[in-house]
Motif scaffolding. Sequence first.
Motif, PDB file in Angstrom:
ATOM      1  N   LEU A 105      38.338  39.379  48.820  1.00  0.00           N
ATOM      2  CA  LEU A 105      37.307  38.540  49.429  1.00  0.00           C
ATOM      3  C   LEU A 105      35.908  39.043  49.093  1.00  0.00           C
ATOM      4  CD1 LEU A 105      38.809  37.855  52.977  1.00  0.00           C
ATOM      5  CD2 LEU A 105      38.566  36.232  51.088  1.00  0.00           C
ATOM      6  N   VAL A 106      35.730  40.349  49.067  1.00  0.00           N
ATOM      7  CA  VAL A 106      34.419  40.925  48.742  1.00  0.00           C
ATOM      8  C   VAL A 106      34.169  40.871  47.239  1.00  0.00           C
ATOM      9  CG1 VAL A 106      33.045  43.041  48.784  1.00  0.00           C
ATOM     10  CG2 VAL A 106      34.443  42.420  50.764  1.00  0.00           C
ATOM     11  N   ASN A 107      35.228  41.071  46.471  1.00  0.00           N
ATOM     12  CA  ASN A 107      35.092  41.174  45.028  1.00  0.00           C
ATOM     13  C   ASN A 107      34.660  39.867  44.374  1.00  0.00           C
ATOM     14  OD1 ASN A 107      36.757  40.855  42.216  1.00  0.00           O
ATOM     15  ND2 ASN A 107      35.936  42.912  42.438  1.00  0.00           N
ATOM     16  N   CYS A 108      35.233  38.753  44.796  1.00  0.00           N
ATOM     17  CA  CYS A 108      34.991  37.479  44.102  1.00  0.00           C
ATOM     18  C   CYS A 108      33.511  37.076  44.097  1.00  0.00           C
ATOM     19  CB  CYS A 108      35.859  36.374  44.700  1.00  0.00           C
ATOM     20  SG  CYS A 108      35.899  34.875  43.687  1.00  0.00           S
ATOM     21  N   PRO A 109      32.834  37.020  45.262  1.00  0.00           N
ATOM     22  CA  PRO A 109      31.405  36.676  45.198  1.00  0.00           C
ATOM     23  C   PRO A 109      30.564  37.751  44.522  1.00  0.00           C
ATOM     24  CG  PRO A 109      32.041  37.280  47.436  1.00  0.00           C
ATOM     25  CD  PRO A 109      33.312  37.157  46.643  1.00  0.00           C
ATOM     26  N   SER A 110      31.007  39.010  44.589  1.00  0.00           N
ATOM     27  CA  SER A 110      30.247  40.095  43.959  1.00  0.00           C
ATOM     28  C   SER A 110      30.246  39.946  42.446  1.00  0.00           C
ATOM     29  CB  SER A 110      30.832  41.451  44.354  1.00  0.00           C
ATOM     30  OG  SER A 110      30.776  41.644  45.756  1.00  0.00           O
ATOM     31  N   VAL A 111      31.422  39.763  41.861  1.00  0.00           N
ATOM     32  CA  VAL A 111      31.478  39.584  40.407  1.00  0.00           C
ATOM     33  C   VAL A 111      30.902  38.236  40.004  1.00  0.00           C
ATOM     34  CG1 VAL A 111      33.464  41.124  40.190  1.00  0.00           C
ATOM     35  CG2 VAL A 111      33.857  38.670  40.428  1.00  0.00           C
ATOM     36  N   GLY A 112      30.974  37.262  40.943  1.00  0.00           N
ATOM     37  CA  GLY A 112      30.424  35.947  40.658  1.00  0.00           C
ATOM     38  C   GLY A 112      28.924  35.976  40.417  1.00  0.00           C
ATOM     39  N   LEU A 113      28.235  36.947  41.019  1.00  0.00           N
ATOM     40  CA  LEU A 113      26.791  37.075  40.809  1.00  0.00           C
ATOM     41  C   LEU A 113      26.477  37.293  39.337  1.00  0.00           C
ATOM     42  CD1 LEU A 113      25.801  39.337  43.852  1.00  0.00           C
ATOM     43  CD2 LEU A 113      25.349  36.886  43.571  1.00  0.00           C
ATOM     44  N   TRP A 114      27.339  38.035  38.656  1.00  0.00           N
ATOM     45  CA  TRP A 114      27.124  38.295  37.230  1.00  0.00           C
ATOM     46  C   TRP A 114      27.351  37.031  36.404  1.00  0.00           C
ATOM     47  CZ3 TRP A 114      25.534  42.977  35.131  1.00  0.00           C
ATOM     48  CH2 TRP A 114      25.449  44.035  36.040  1.00  0.00           C
ATOM     49  N   THR A 115      28.317  36.218  36.806  1.00  0.00           N
ATOM     50  CA  THR A 115      28.559  34.956  36.100  1.00  0.00           C
ATOM     51  C   THR A 115      27.391  34.008  36.285  1.00  0.00           C
ATOM     52  OG1 THR A 115      30.867  35.262  36.745  1.00  0.00           O
ATOM     53  CG2 THR A 115      30.295  33.182  35.681  1.00  0.00           C
ATOM     54  N   VAL A 116      26.882  33.926  37.528  1.00  0.00           N
ATOM     55  CA  VAL A 116      25.726  33.071  37.809  1.00  0.00           C
ATOM     56  C   VAL A 116      24.526  33.539  37.006  1.00  0.00           C
ATOM     57  CG1 VAL A 116      24.084  32.386  39.590  1.00  0.00           C
ATOM     58  CG2 VAL A 116      26.522  32.414  40.106  1.00  0.00           C
ATOM     59  N   ALA A 117      24.316  34.859  36.961  1.00  0.00           N
ATOM     60  CA  ALA A 117      23.194  35.390  36.184  1.00  0.00           C
ATOM     61  C   ALA A 117      23.322  34.996  34.721  1.00  0.00           C
ATOM     62  CB  ALA A 117      23.141  36.914  36.322  1.00  0.00           C
ATOM     63  N   GLY A 118      24.533  35.075  34.189  1.00  0.00           N
ATOM     64  CA  GLY A 118      24.747  34.687  32.803  1.00  0.00           C
ATOM     65  C   GLY A 118      24.479  33.213  32.575  1.00  0.00           C
ATOM     66  N   SER A 119      24.935  32.373  33.504  1.00  0.00           N
ATOM     67  CA  SER A 119      24.729  30.927  33.342  1.00  0.00           C
ATOM     68  C   SER A 119      23.248  30.560  33.426  1.00  0.00           C
ATOM     69  CB  SER A 119      25.530  30.156  34.397  1.00  0.00           C
ATOM     70  OG  SER A 119      25.048  30.422  35.701  1.00  0.00           O
ATOM     71  N   LEU A 120      22.467  31.308  34.246  1.00  0.00           N
ATOM     72  CA  LEU A 120      21.037  31.048  34.348  1.00  0.00           C
ATOM     73  C   LEU A 120      20.299  31.455  33.074  1.00  0.00           C
ATOM     74  CD1 LEU A 120      20.342  32.194  38.026  1.00  0.00           C
ATOM     75  CD2 LEU A 120      20.501  29.848  37.149  1.00  0.00           C
TER      76      LEU A 120
END
Length: 204
Positions: free
Chosen positions: A152-167
């Motif tokens: 539960l903690v890991n998914c949004p945490s690693v998701g921040l890196w994906t969002v940063a990449g998409s931006l």
Amino acid sequence: MTLELLLAFVAFAFVTSVTPGPNNMMLLASGVNFGLRRSVPHMLGISLGFMVLVMCVGFGLGQVFEQVPALYTVLRYVGAAYLLYLAWKIAGSGAPDSTAGERGKPFTFLQAAAFQWVNPKAWVMAIGAITTYTPQENFLVNVLLIAGLFALVNCPSVGLWTVAGSLLRNWLRNPRVLRAFNIGMAVMLVASLYPIFADMKGIV
């Protein structure tokens, strides 16, 4: 499990999940090259695959490594070799709209989940979670709780890196700039291995 121990574990899970490592470097590159939506299976595969890894470590796999340390060492080197291969693939990725980019594919859910088994940082995180934050009383229940919370903690945490990449995607349309970015990500992915393997050489 006490509330204090639970809060300490959540902090541990967040810090270890959000800090740079092989998974996050790959998700940053995936966000740039394939966008957020196409990278979602990769994100979910990391979190759920890691949850299974934590459960397996808690249910006895960690004891196998204690009895046969060489097996853990071999796994680390296999993981390092695979990471070097992935770094090479990332370095050669094309622009999002280029022919090379269209041929490329993001990690699937199963590929990302399977990758956790050869990811040295994932093993360090899983073993640390079980040995440090899992009380012996009601141990099996606590293992399931720790594994579930970590996911539960890991998914949004690693998701921040994906969002940063998409931006960053729109700023990296220039093939030369994207090429430089991907090479930089590949170098960082290789560099992320250093703190994990340094203790094996007696540096740390």
